[in-house]
Design a protein around this motif. Sequence first.
Motif, short mmCIF file in Angstrom:
data_model
loop_
_atom_site.label_atom_id
_atom_site.label_comp_id
_atom_site.label_asym_id
_atom_site.label_seq_id
_atom_site.Cartn_x
_atom_site.Cartn_y
_atom_site.Cartn_z
N VAL A 130 -16.17 36.71 16.97
CA VAL A 130 -15.38 37.38 18.01
C VAL A 130 -16.22 37.60 19.26
CG1 VAL A 130 -14.25 39.54 18.65
CG2 VAL A 130 -13.77 38.50 16.43
N PHE A 131 -17.42 38.15 19.07
CA PHE A 131 -18.28 38.43 20.21
C PHE A 131 -18.79 37.14 20.85
CE2 PHE A 131 -18.41 42.58 18.18
CZ PHE A 131 -18.35 43.42 19.28
N PHE A 132 -19.14 36.16 20.03
CA PHE A 132 -19.67 34.91 20.59
C PHE A 132 -18.59 34.21 21.41
CE2 PHE A 132 -20.69 30.48 20.85
CZ PHE A 132 -22.07 30.45 20.98
N LEU A 147 -8.98 43.35 14.54
CA LEU A 147 -9.57 44.70 14.48
C LEU A 147 -10.39 45.07 15.71
CD1 LEU A 147 -10.75 44.74 10.73
CD2 LEU A 147 -8.62 45.62 11.70
N ILE A 148 -11.17 44.12 16.24
CA ILE A 148 -12.13 44.50 17.29
C ILE A 148 -12.07 43.62 18.54
CG2 ILE A 148 -13.76 45.45 15.61
CD1 ILE A 148 -15.45 42.89 16.14
N TYR A 167 -5.19 35.22 17.54
CA TYR A 167 -5.94 35.16 16.30
C TYR A 167 -5.56 36.29 15.35
CZ TYR A 167 -8.96 31.96 18.93
OH TYR A 167 -9.45 30.92 19.68
N GLY A 168 -4.96 37.34 15.88
CA GLY A 168 -4.56 38.45 15.02
C GLY A 168 -3.50 38.05 14.01
N THR A 169 -2.74 36.99 14.31
CA THR A 169 -1.72 36.53 13.36
C THR A 169 -2.30 35.59 12.30
OG1 THR A 169 -1.15 34.63 14.76
CG2 THR A 169 0.08 36.69 15.13
#
Length: 439
Positions: free
Chosen positions: A123-125, A65-66, A364-366
């Motif tokens: 995600v950000f880290f 998503l982001i 990682y989207g999968t």
Amino acid sequence: MTGDTRGGLLRRHRDFRLLWCGEVAGKFGAAVTGVAMPLIAVSTLHAGTFEVSLLSAATWLPWLLIALPAGVWVDRLRRRPIMLAAAAVSLLLFAGVPVAAWGGFLSIGLLLAVALLAGTAAVFFQTAYSAYLPSILEPADQPEGNAKLHGSASAAQIAGIGSGGLIAQLAGAVNGMYANAATFLVSLLCLAGIRHREPRPARAERPPRALVKEIGEGLRLVAGDPWFRTLTAFGATSNVALVGYQSILVVFLVRDVGLAPGAVGGLIAAASTGGVAGAFAARRVAARIGTARATLLFELGLALFAVLIPLTFAGAGLLLYVAGGFCVSAGVVAGNVIKASFQQSYCPPGLLGRLTASTAFLNYGTIPLGALLGGALGTALGVRPAMWIMTAGVPLAALILWFSPIRRCRDLPAWPSPGARQTGDDEPAAGPVTSSPLP
């Protein structure tokens, strides 16, 4: 930064030592959560197989998503404050789970919300951390730094998995979340102690749709380069299979094999020692046979042992899981060590955040798809048949590497691709691609 080569990085480089401590603490906590959250769902909330798989899906869904805008923001901002904020958010989220249980509010919905928000912080880290490491290490130190971080993180995950099962058995799965929250406090303190300060990025007037344009730059870099394209396609495909079986692994070991929660953590920890072995071997094997050949050995050769996992049964049959899981863990971690060093040397520094985010978005989207697929197959066919299908996908995914330029080379290239070499004003210019063809 220092170019001093006397002694190891952990001894001579204070900032790297603190970054290492913070990363290891965070990985330990995440591993505790990886066991504790499914155990809370199975033993406390009596969730079904598909509901347990949703926890894995929710953890990784934020990458889909982001991840792309996160990569742009990481390239625009200083990376260390982003990591500090992400660690603080994770601390609060995991400490809140036992508080909610004490207040009578614990539910599958709440666990899913925590997994989703903690995944967003991750995600950000992770994006910021991958782009931050080259700023505190000299290029010559980066392979050692990557090997130490990946190896120690694997060791922390092993300890966390074993501790997660033991804590769940002694104190309850819910109270185990306090241990996870404490590890993120350690991570936060370590990151706060780093002395290196990144220069404040120059403020730039950005035209409308600049975010979309910068996201496109990262995606074009991945799509246009054969090396990035191959590694990303492999990562996306293999993650479907890896997470597919991992998302139902606790259910398989508890309900099909018949293990107690404490034994589950210990067994998974034993298999995960392969990650430490893989990190230890990666640089040595790559130096001896070449980085491209080593990638094939680790990602394809060791992946074949994944099919031992669904053969697991109680008693002596547990050794089948340990052997299969050990080889898979060793291959994945060793491959990640080689890939991380390759990306940091091959990608222009000004695009590293976007590259990390773009590859993570696709890789990682999968993962949510794999988690949902594992849960759906486990519900429809039974857990053991689902384990057979998903583990068989691990070596099949690695055929992408076999039918790629990687098979024809000894080493992965050491220089940025044409059209992506960094210049002084952070604009790309032409540069060579070098690789060593097989004799």
